[in-house]
Design an enzyme around this catalytic site. Structure first.
Site, PDB file in Angstrom:
ATOM      1  N   HIS A  34      35.728  40.919  43.096  1.00 51.01           N
ATOM      2  CA  HIS A  34      36.496  42.136  43.350  1.00 51.01           C
ATOM      3  C   HIS A  34      35.631  43.119  44.135  1.00 51.01           C
ATOM      4  O   HIS A  34      34.461  43.302  43.804  1.00 51.01           O
ATOM      5  CB  HIS A  34      36.929  42.745  42.014  1.00 51.01           C
ATOM      6  CG  HIS A  34      37.559  44.092  42.128  1.00 51.01           C
ATOM      7  ND1 HIS A  34      37.049  45.205  41.497  1.00 51.01           N
ATOM      8  CD2 HIS A  34      38.662  44.509  42.796  1.00 51.01           C
ATOM      9  CE1 HIS A  34      37.809  46.248  41.774  1.00 51.01           C
ATOM     10  NE2 HIS A  34      38.798  45.857  42.558  1.00 51.01           N
ATOM     11  N   HIS A  40      34.424  51.461  49.894  1.00 47.42           N
ATOM     12  CA  HIS A  40      34.898  51.645  48.516  1.00 47.42           C
ATOM     13  C   HIS A  40      34.377  52.988  48.027  1.00 47.42           C
ATOM     14  O   HIS A  40      33.378  53.069  47.330  1.00 47.42           O
ATOM     15  CB  HIS A  40      34.427  50.517  47.594  1.00 47.42           C
ATOM     16  CG  HIS A  40      35.090  50.544  46.256  1.00 47.42           C
ATOM     17  ND1 HIS A  40      34.418  50.284  45.079  1.00 47.42           N
ATOM     18  CD2 HIS A  40      36.375  50.822  45.899  1.00 47.42           C
ATOM     19  CE1 HIS A  40      35.252  50.382  44.066  1.00 47.42           C
ATOM     20  NE2 HIS A  40      36.447  50.710  44.538  1.00 47.42           N
TER      21      HIS A  40
END
Length: 340
Positions: free
Chosen positions: A56, A131
């Protein structure tokens, strides 16, 4: 059969990963060639029916505290990030992996969750992983993956470009050109999911499936539409609720026409971050819950209505990749019993 599985595990895990050109650390256990090592009976099984380990936010092993806050963040976060301490906290919650791409590949990871963005003020239209904070250049990551694939010609990877930020048509064209330049003939054209077997890909010398969650996929034969790889998201901090969600979405999985990603991850709430401000994602949420999540993985079975791709945060904290890979032994056992 149990004895057979134990012997298989020893054979597969007996290899120590060799040093690699990037200079990154080696792993004690290596699954660098696990696809090549699968028994012949599984070579004709669709990849959508195999158990495949994934990560992930695969690229987030490094983020740049000195860069601007990413366009995936709210205006409030961007204002707060002017305080240096805030970026340090953001880093603790943005990083979801310890291993580089190469190290993940050596460990057996074959699915990569990728979020990308342009960077404010960049005149060259370079694309970066993102991110919360910016990561490495996408080009550098693609080259690292390609280097591994060249050295391991029977391994197949799934690159899932599922979030795009601050990208116009020119940025998309540049990214897609980079993908072509990096992988060339290794790219696999979009076609029937059921036709994607190891044997067919080996015959065609294709190693890379690119999923592109943006209408631009229609313009390029080697881009697979995002709908071909659904990845339902539980969005919870509760292991119990996560497992219930994973079971429910697996029961609803389409038996044909797509791959399937089980996101075995917990997602922090604002209050979770507030309570574990300095501890970060790994120490606050992942470390204590990952063993329970791995226990669920051990109970699964691959197949048309079973698990396919399973993703995790910090894939190195437990024996995640090997546990997922070993689920394929259940397919081998089923075929052996059917033959009897």
């Amino acid at each position: 059969m149990l004895a057979f599985r134990k012997v298989r595990r020893k054979l597969r895990m007996g290899t120590i990963c060799s040093p690699n050109p990037s200079g990154t650390k080696t792993l004690d256990v290596c699954n660098a060639d696990w696809m090549a090592s699968l028994p012949p009976r599984l070579h004709n099984v669709p990849l959508s029916n195999l158990a495949i380990p994934g990560s992930h936010d695969s690229f987030s092993y490094w983020v740049d505290e000195k860069s601007p806050v990413g366009p995936d963040q709210t205006p409030t976060i961007k204002r707060l990030a002017r305080i240096s301490f805030v970026k340090k906290v953001m880093k603790k919650w943005s990083v979801t992996q310890n291993l580089t791409f190469r190290e993940q590949l050596d460990a057996g990871i074959r699915y990569f969750d990728l979020r990308v963005s342009s960077k404010p003020g960049d005149a060259d239209q370079e694309i970066y992983f993102i991110h919360g904070l910016f990561g490495i250049r996408v080009w550098d990551g693609l080259m690292e993956i390609d280097s591994f694939l060249t050295q391991h010609p029977q391994e197949i990877v799934f690159l899932d470009f599922n979030h795009f930020y601050a990208m116009d048509e020119a940025h998309h064209k540049r990214l897609i050109l980079r993908i072509q330049e990096a992988f060339g003939s290794k790219l696999c054209s979009a076609c029937s999911v059921e036709s994607m077997t190891l044997r067919r890909l080996w015959e065609k010398k294709c190693q890379v499936l690119i999923f592109y969650h943006c209408p631009f996929y229609k313009q390029y034969p080697f881009l697979w539409p995002g709908k071909k790889i659904p990845a339902p998201w539980a969005n919870t901090t509760s292991v119990r609720k996560l497992i219930l969600f994973l079971e429910t979405t697996l029961s609803e999985r389409s038996p044909r026409g797509s791959f399937h990603v089980s996101q075995a991850i917990l997602t922090p709430r604002v209050k979770t971050i507030a309570r574990g401000l300095v501890g970060g994602l790994k120490n606050t949420l992942v470390h204590r819950n990952l063993p329970a999540i791995l226990d669920w993985v051990k109970t699964q079975k691959p197949g048309a209505m079973g698990v396919n791709i399973i993703t995790s945060d910090f894939v190195d904290l437990v024996d995640f990749a090997t546990t997922v890979i070993e689920l394929n032994d259940l397919l081998q056992e089923d075929r052996a019993l059917a033959k009897c």
